[in-house]
Design an enzyme around this catalytic site. Structure first.
Site, PDB file in Angstrom:
ATOM      1  CD  GLU A 113     111.223  66.137  23.511  1.00 63.96           C
ATOM      2  OE1 GLU A 113     111.542  66.105  22.517  1.00 63.96           O
ATOM      3  OE2 GLU A 113     111.915  66.215  24.675  1.00 63.96           O
ATOM      4  CB  CYS A 115     110.728  69.303  18.029  1.00 66.74           C
ATOM      5  SG  CYS A 115     111.820  69.246  19.126  1.00 66.74           S
ATOM      6  CG  HIS A 174     112.148  72.505  14.932  1.00 71.97           C
ATOM      7  ND1 HIS A 174     111.382  72.811  16.057  1.00 71.97           N
ATOM      8  CD2 HIS A 174     113.036  71.813  15.476  1.00 71.97           C
ATOM      9  CE1 HIS A 174     112.011  72.621  17.102  1.00 71.97           C
ATOM     10  NE2 HIS A 174     113.089  71.635  16.630  1.00 71.97           N
TER      11      HIS A 174
END
Ligand SMILES: [Zn+2]
Lengths: 386, 347, 141
Positions: B80, B112, B234
């Site tokens: 990103e 992400c 994550h």
């Protein structure tokens, strides 16, 4: 008819940060002083050559040959502009030397000029950097001082040169410039001040480096048989030599010697049928103090690695066996890039004529100048005599 | 079977302690960093960006795999923080690692999880035999607005995974995704820093999507927590993955080894992938790995992976995740601000 | 005409990204950047592309403390001449090191970095810099 090339007169503008003058003003000032000094009628001058490195970037103006002829009112004579980075001035002298020797020209006005102070620091640094290999050195962050720092670092490692040694040329040259009314810095600096000055690129400091300077210098050069008409004190160019090395410093086997200087000096001495011991005064290209140390070795004043010793022993001071940079050199007289090579000859002429006042080298008869371009990719050597 | 034929990571050398960030904003208690479970975060050097991080990770992956980069048929960089808004990062990487020009390449963006999305796409291309080897990269130099909670975790790093069929170091048995339109975190075109929904980023966003992705993978593979040796979720901070593990009944010791977030912060697209790399650095052949990546916006990609024997002979070729974590130099907030272009006068 | 830097950088991408130079097959000398002519063999020289391994040692260096605007964010930074194992030298920045730890002879390897940017909206130039060789757990010589 003798084949020598004579110098009928010399002149300079003041060197320094000349805020109230542009490139035209300083070029014209040097040109006028030169022509007056030579006593040459303008109508006798049949060619003009100007040495300049980068007026296009520094001032936005190119085509300096035509500009200089136009300003000086020299009619429609041929005008040449030559560039060899920091050796542009020396290249202009050599251009005139060859033109007169070849018979193409009889009397020439030689100028060197640079107006550097009209741009910001970034533009000045980047413009100076193009004297080295821009695509493979400058663009990767190796500023011009950094390239000389590369040499200094190796010189320190290979020969035990110290930070104190690096200060010696500065101290000597500033002391000399104190007696030069055209110099940018007419004052002595003590060694402690040099050693405390700000770091540019380790191990090189601000006071190891020539400044940003505006200035111009000029010569009138002519055939030997014509010079008597103009002056009673002619100086002669005994020889002119030029050599080339790799553009990028990293392409050289050794970076603690300038091969181009060694061979051009040898060639110039040979052509003049002289030995180094016959030389009474020298102007050596000290854009950085390590440069003067290396040149002291490369021209043969000291053995390789012992340039600092020569400085320590005072051999290169005025009054020493081989006085180097009585003018103050690039460090203290100032270094308007394209003017420097011409200004070196101006100083030697003054020394040989006995016109150097308080910085006079007694009885100087032969002088030698080394003007180098970039990090030594070009070396131009002139020997002058009276 | 399709699998990981090579992998490599890169984490910049610089770190800033979260207590140093907190102090600048008037918190000397050390509460914020501790609360987030992030003690220091990686900071990219002034000459590092997603392209350079991706190249370093990709070079490590290629060196480890010993493949010829000319065999790579597809290259995708998920991030990103691509250096150009328009102009691919992937082409820079492809040229730098010596790929052939006869290949396909694109940049991915899904907060992400853009890097794991790239893994899924390359798996598809490999399985359909359209390409021999695919390179999927997740890499970020994440930005947090000065003073915002994100500033404590937004970090830099990347991981590159070579996906192919021949001699995999680990096989990928299954992958599933869970996707909804949930605006928990975003950055509008032309904005320097992202915005987020604060506490909205938790339950309806991270926990829902990671949880659903995990459940879906268990169901599809007919497995339970007990079938896996390692879990990776994550890591937006050190707290969320642990809470997720608790919700799913994952024993802490099965999650512990992947929690790189504590030392390097949230590397966004690199986060779960660097966690996976750290497990691959240490796991014995036969170990089973369960990974769920999360991307705001929102979605999750879950993977079931088995470590193969070939992995052992490929170790010791390139730096491990820990080698990068341990190679660090702390910078103060002023230097961090200089490097991260928070000093406007420097352009 | 091209936007500033674009074509100039693009045509050097292979050399800058991968340290691709050339080698004279006649005398065995490696060149970086690639040379159009072998200065030793000249017309007898036979130049072939060669990608350098990217390993070498520091031949000389400096720490730059006054630099053009492009480099201000990195100051002070280290530049060096690196002698590549193949025997040629190049000029490059040394990164991932504290300036005071750099010394002549230090082993370094190539890495990939941003070299410069043509302003905020211009192109970004990437290429090689060098860094100290890194620890690799489990590496056997
Ligand atoms: Zn050859």
């Amino acid at each position: 008819m003798s084949n020598r090339v004579a110098i009928a007169g010399v002149g300079m503008s003041k060197f320094g940060e000349l805020w109230d003058k542009n490139l035209r003003d300083i070029t014209l000032e040097a040109g006028m002083y030169t022509i007056f000094d030579a006593g040459v009628p303008g109508s006798d001058i049949d060619g003009m050559v100007i040495g300049n490195m980068s007026a296009g970037r520094f001032t936005g103006q190119e085509h300096l040959g035509a500009q200089a002829v136009d300003l000086s009112g020299l009619g429609d004579i041929p005008a040449y502009s030559v560039e060899a980075a920091c050796a542009s001035g020396g290249a202009a002298v050599r251009h005139a030397y060859m033109s007169i020797k070849s018979g193409e020209h009889d009397v020439m006005l030689v100028l060197g000029s640079e107006k550097m102070s009209d741009v910001n620091q970034t533009e000045a640094m980047n413009t100076i950097s193009v004297a080295s290999d821009w695509e493979w050195e400058g663009m990767f962050g190796a500023t011009f001082p950094a390239l000389y720092a590369f040499m200094a670092r190796r010189h320190m490692m290979e020969y035990g040169t110290t930070e104190e040694h690096l200060a010696l040329p500065t101290v000597k040259n500033h002391a000399n410039a104190a007696h030069n009314e055209f110099a940018q810095f007419q004052r002595a600096v003590p060694i402690e001040v040099v050693m405390r000055s700000g770091m540019l690129a380790d191990p090189l400091r601000v006071l190891h480096s020539a400044p940003i300077t505006d200035g111009a210098a000029g010569l009138v050069m002519c055939r030997e048989d014509l010079v008597k008409k103009y002056t009673d004190t002619p100086i002669f160019i005994e020889s002119s030599a030029q050599r080339t090395d790799t553009l990028a410093l990293h392409d050289r086997k050794s970076i603690t010697t300038f091969n181009s200087v060694v061979s051009s000096t040898k060639s110039a001495l040979q052509e003049a049928s002289l030995e180094l011991k016959d030389i009474d005064v020298l102007e050596l290209h000290d854009s950085f103090s390590i440069g003067e140390i290396m040149l002291t070795e490369d021209v043969g004043i000291a053995k390789k690695g012992e340039g600092c010793k020569a400085l320590e022993e005072g051999i290169t001071e005025i009054g020493g066996k081989f006085p180097v940079n009585p003018s103050g050199g690039l460090k203290a007289r100032g270094h308007p890039i394209g003017a420097t090579g011409v200004a070196q000859i101006v100083e030697l002429v003054l020394q040989l004529r006995g016109d150097a006042d308080k910085r006079q080298v007694d009885g100087a008869e032969k002088g030698l100048a080394v003007n180098i371009g970039g990090t030594g990719a070009t070396s131009i050597v002139h020997i002058v005599g009276r | 079977m399709v699998g990981i034929v090579g992998y490599g990571v890169y984490v910049p050398r610089y770190r800033i302690k979260t207590t140093d960030i907190a102090e600048v904003w008037g918190d000397t208690s050390g509460r914020i960093g501790k609360g987030l479970g992030v003690f220091e975060k990686s900071v990219p050097g002034p000459d590092e960006d997603v392209a350079t991080i991706s190249v370093e990770a990709a070079r490590n992956a290629i060196k480890r795999s010993q493949i010829d980069p000319k065999d790579i048929g597809a290259l995708y960089v998920g991030s990103e923080s691509h250096p150009y808004a328009v102009k691919p990062t992937g082409t820079i990487v492809a040229e730098a690692i010596g790929c052939t020009h006869d290949m396909t390449c694109a940049d991915f963006e899904f907060a992400c999880k853009a890097g794991t999305a790239a893994m899924q796409v390359t798996m598809g291309l490999v399985l359909s035999k359209m390409i021999k080897i695919g390179l999927a990269i997740g890499s970020d130099t994440a930005q947090g607005r000065p003073g915002d909670a994100l500033e404590y975790s937004a970090a830099a790093g990347g991981a590159a995974f070579l996906i192919g069929m021949k001699n995999p170091l680990a096989t990928i048995e299954e992958t599933v995704s869970f996707t909804t339109d949930t605006p928990d975190f975003w950055r509008r075109e032309g904005e320097d820093f992202p915005s987020h929904g604060a506490r909205f980023t938790g339950e309806p966003a991270y926990f829902r999507h990671v949880g659903e992705g995990a459940k879906s993978l268990f169901k599809k593979t007919k497995t339970t927590v007990d079938d896996y040796d390692y879990f990776i979720f994550h890591m937006p901070n050190g707290k969320f993955p642990i809470a997720m593990g608790k919700q799913l009944g994952v024993p802490a010791e099965k999650l512990e080894d992947s929690l790189v977030v504590r030392q390097i912060g949230n590397t966004y697209s690199g986060s779960a992938m660097i966690g996976l790399a750290r497990i691959l650095d240490i796991a014995k052949p036969g170990s089973k790995i369960f990974m769920v990546a999360y991307g705001s916006g929102a979605g999750s990609d879950a993977f079931s992976i088995t470590v193969e024997d070939a992995i052992e002979e490929r170790r010791g070729q390139v730096p491990t995740v820990d080698d990068y974590i341990e190679r660090k130099t702390y910078v103060d907030y002023a230097t961090y601000a200089k490097f991260r272009r928070k000093i406007k006068a420097l352009g | 005409m091209a936007e500033q830097g674009v074509a100039q950088v693009w045509r050097r991408i292979r050399a800058m990204y991968r340290i691709e130079g050339n080698k004279c097959e006649t005398c065995g000398t490696h060149f970086f950047p690639p040379r159009p002519v072998c200065p030793e063999c000249r017309r007898k020289g036979k130049l072939e592309n060669y990608t350098f391994k990217g390993l070498g040692s520091i031949y000389t260096f400096s720490i730059v403390r006054q630099a053009p605007d492009d480099f201000k964010r990195q100051m002070p930074y280290v530049v060096a001449q690196v002698e590549l194992d193949e025997g040629t030298r190049l000029t490059t920045q040394i990164v991932n090191v504290d300036p005071e730890d750099v010394e002549i002879g230090m082993r370094v390897r190539a890495c990939f970095r941003k070299i410069k940017e043509f302003g905020h909206s211009g192109i970004i130039v990437y290429g090689y810099k060098f860094e100290p060789v890194m620890k690799v757990t489990g590496h056997k010589q």
